[in-house]
Design a protein around this motif. Structure first.
Motif, PDB file in Angstrom:
ATOM      1  N   THR A   1       0.845  -1.181   0.000  1.00 38.14           N
ATOM      2  CA  THR A   1       0.000   0.000   0.000  1.00 38.14           C
ATOM      3  C   THR A   1       0.886   1.238   0.000  1.00 38.14           C
ATOM      4  O   THR A   1       2.113   1.136  -0.070  1.00 38.14           O
ATOM      5  N   GLN A   2       0.278   2.382   0.058  1.00 33.20           N
ATOM      6  CA  GLN A   2       1.023   3.630   0.228  1.00 33.20           C
ATOM      7  C   GLN A   2       0.659   4.206   1.593  1.00 33.20           C
ATOM      8  O   GLN A   2      -0.498   4.149   2.011  1.00 33.20           O
ATOM      9  N   TYR A   3       1.654   4.742   2.282  1.00 36.02           N
ATOM     10  CA  TYR A   3       1.436   5.179   3.655  1.00 36.02           C
ATOM     11  C   TYR A   3       1.687   6.677   3.822  1.00 36.02           C
ATOM     12  O   TYR A   3       0.773   7.481   3.743  1.00 36.02           O
ATOM     13  N   ASP A   4       2.947   7.063   3.988  1.00 36.29           N
ATOM     14  CA  ASP A   4       3.242   8.462   4.287  1.00 36.29           C
ATOM     15  C   ASP A   4       3.487   9.319   3.047  1.00 36.29           C
ATOM     16  O   ASP A   4       3.502  10.548   3.131  1.00 36.29           O
TER      17      ASP A   4
ATOM     18  N   ALA B   1      -5.567  10.256  -1.309  1.00 38.45           N
ATOM     19  CA  ALA B   1      -6.108   9.076  -2.007  1.00 38.45           C
ATOM     20  C   ALA B   1      -4.918   8.248  -2.468  1.00 38.45           C
ATOM     21  O   ALA B   1      -4.162   8.682  -3.334  1.00 38.45           O
ATOM     22  N   HIS B   2      -4.756   7.066  -1.877  1.00 41.10           N
ATOM     23  CA  HIS B   2      -3.540   6.287  -2.154  1.00 41.10           C
ATOM     24  C   HIS B   2      -3.836   4.962  -2.851  1.00 41.10           C
ATOM     25  O   HIS B   2      -4.945   4.428  -2.774  1.00 41.10           O
ATOM     26  N   LEU B   3      -2.824   4.455  -3.517  1.00 39.53           N
ATOM     27  CA  LEU B   3      -2.896   3.167  -4.213  1.00 39.53           C
ATOM     28  C   LEU B   3      -2.593   2.018  -3.259  1.00 39.53           C
ATOM     29  O   LEU B   3      -1.722   2.143  -2.390  1.00 39.53           O
ATOM     30  N   GLU B   4      -3.268   0.894  -3.469  1.00 39.62           N
ATOM     31  CA  GLU B   4      -2.934  -0.324  -2.730  1.00 39.62           C
ATOM     32  C   GLU B   4      -3.539  -1.524  -3.444  1.00 39.62           C
ATOM     33  O   GLU B   4      -4.402  -1.382  -4.320  1.00 39.62           O
TER      34      GLU B   4
END
Length: 482
Positions: free
Chosen positions: A97-100, A129-132
């Protein structure tokens, strides 16, 4: 004394991106046919030892388009992390995932809510809004469970709102707008029945006027917009009663039980430390080239807010403009109809909303499946607007084409629908009606203007419905006012 509380609501929305392949492998994305479980899989998406992820460009492009639609700051530099938790549907024991450093930073959208007569607007902040990657799908039976890995590794965009929502109605409007935007830019199909849009709700209460947030609960297992609204109503009531009774809200994850219409505890709420995030060692940072990013921006369609403003400037009210921009296909259909300048925007709006969308909704069809194309509807409306046929006759033509196809002009001619607009003929019919109805004439001359309706009806019967009603009314009024 009973305390008045204010809800503080934030939503985490997982949208499955509509890329052709999964996020880190070449397996087809979106294979959800339950009759063919575990057929769209490979060593990468099933977490086999020794395999390495390879990022899919198509998913990245859709994530960027989604971010632009949400008004987010698209970051040219972002990174991936590992989020650890152990559950049978997560084969690796961690999620990439993407975090910080997410691909999309802060943004905001405007929502519209409230009754048609009193629409309200409000800006809702987007935290990021992040990718995972998605997990697998578990199916539980009596005494055993099965895992389908077709969904494992599918690309998700997690859209995290700011805690700006203050009511279930606002949350519903926010969800509606997110779905509209994601479909508008083709980032996702957002089919909740297929799990392409999933929602987690965070809700807490605070005394009215207090700035500090209360203790929040997260609600999962929400598979419809109605469920989100119902769960929020229940949870706000539960927390209000608990606090007014002197109790304390426990930070926890709760499930929505749609059969009993209640939330119930699932587990204590995890914090970021519980997931042991650390940088994904098998993926380098994601760096978007400036030229590539500019190309994606140029390909973006005009967004709903821009089209709404354009439609309102052309003469529509806010409600009608909102309906006609509920999807990009509907907006484009309306624009194609009104490209014919002989048709007023209000007439086109009324026909599309009432006649066309009414039929489509009844038959559960999208506008792309309409048996009546925009040019065909425009032809019907031009004949109605010009007075060649009546509104009722226009609907008859509409229904015939809906059922069997055909040309509006050919149907009008074959059915003998063409209105009589010849002033000489209309005056002759009007004179006959006036001579045959002295009482209606007397009532009109005494000031009862509605009495002209009887004369119009008589002429319409005489002409078998072919007299142009607008011209006929003017002709009768002219003769009676002499």
């Amino acid at each position: 004394m009973t305390t008045q509380f204010e809800p503080v609501i934030g939503l985490e929305i997982h949208v499955q991106l509509a890329s052709k392949t999964k996020l880190f492998c070449s397996c087809p994305n979106g294979v959800g046919d339950e009759t063919k479980p575990n057929t769209a899989i490979c060593p990468r998406c099933t977490g086999q030892p020794g395999v390495l992820p390879v990022l899919t460009e198509g998913a990245v492009e859709l994530a960027v388009k989604a971010g632009l639609a949400l008004g987010c700051q698209v970051n040219e530099y972002s990174t991936f992390s590992r989020k650890h938790y152990f559950y049978p549907d997560l084969p690796k024991g961690y999620q990439i995932t993407q975090y910080d450093k997410p691909i999309n930073g802060a943004g905001s959208i405007e929502i519209t809510f409230g009754p048609k007569e009193n629409l309200q607007k409000k800006n809702i902040g987007i935290h990021h809004a992040h990718l995972e990657e998605d997990a697998s799908k578990s199916s539980h039976f009596d005494g055993y469970s099965l895992i389908d890995f077709n969904r494992s590794g599918c690309p998700l965009l997690e859209i995290v709102s700011m805690p700006d929502l203050r009511s279930p109605d606002e949350a519903y409007a926010y969800l509606t707008e997110i779905k509209r935007l994601m479909k508008w830019v083709d980032a996702s199909n957002c089919d909740m029945e297929k799990g392409e849009l999933r929602v987690d709700v965070n809700v807490s209460l605070r005394p009215v006027g207090q700035e500090k947030f209360g203790t929040r609960c997260e609600i999962k297992n929400l598979n419809s917009f109605k469920a989100v609204k119902d769960a929020l109503h229940y949870e706000i009531t539960r927390q209000t009663e608990l606090l007014n009774a002197g109790g304390h809200v426990v930070q926890e994850t709760r499930l929505w039980d749609k059969e009993k219409n209640i939330t119930r505890p699932m587990r204590s709420k995890e914090d970021a430390l519980d997931y042991r995030y650390f940088p994904e060692p098998d993926l380098p940072p994601l760096v978007l080239k400036h030229d590539w990013l500019e190309r994606v921006k140029v390909q973006m369609p005009e967004l709903p807010a821009q089209k709404e403003a354009k439609f309102m400037a052309a003469g529509l009210n806010a409600y009608d403009a909102g309906v006609l921009t509920s999807s990009l296909d509907i907006a484009r259909y309306f624009e194609e109809v009104t490209a014919n300048k002989a048709i007023s925007v209000k007439t086109a709006s009324n026909w599309i909303q009432t006649d066309l969308l009414g039929m489509l909704n009844a038959e559960k069809k999208e506008i792309a499946q309409s048996p009546i194309s925009a040019p065909v509807l425009a032809e019907i409306l031009e004949m109605v607007e010009s007075g060649k046929i009546t509104r009722r006759q226009g609907r008859e033509v509409f229904d015939k084409i809906w059922a069997n196809g055909g040309s509006p002009k050919a149907i009008v001619e074959a059915s003998g629908m063409v209105q009589v607009s010849d002033e000489g003929q209309l005056e002759a019919w009007a004179q006959e009606a006036i001579a045959a109805a002295p009482k209606a004439v007397a009532d009109y001359k005494k000031g009862n203007k509605a009495a002209i309706g009887a004369l119009v009806g008589a002429v319409m019967r005489k002409s078998k419905g072919k007299a142009n009603p607008a011209l006929l009314s003017k002709t009768l009024a002219r003769l009676l006012d002499k």
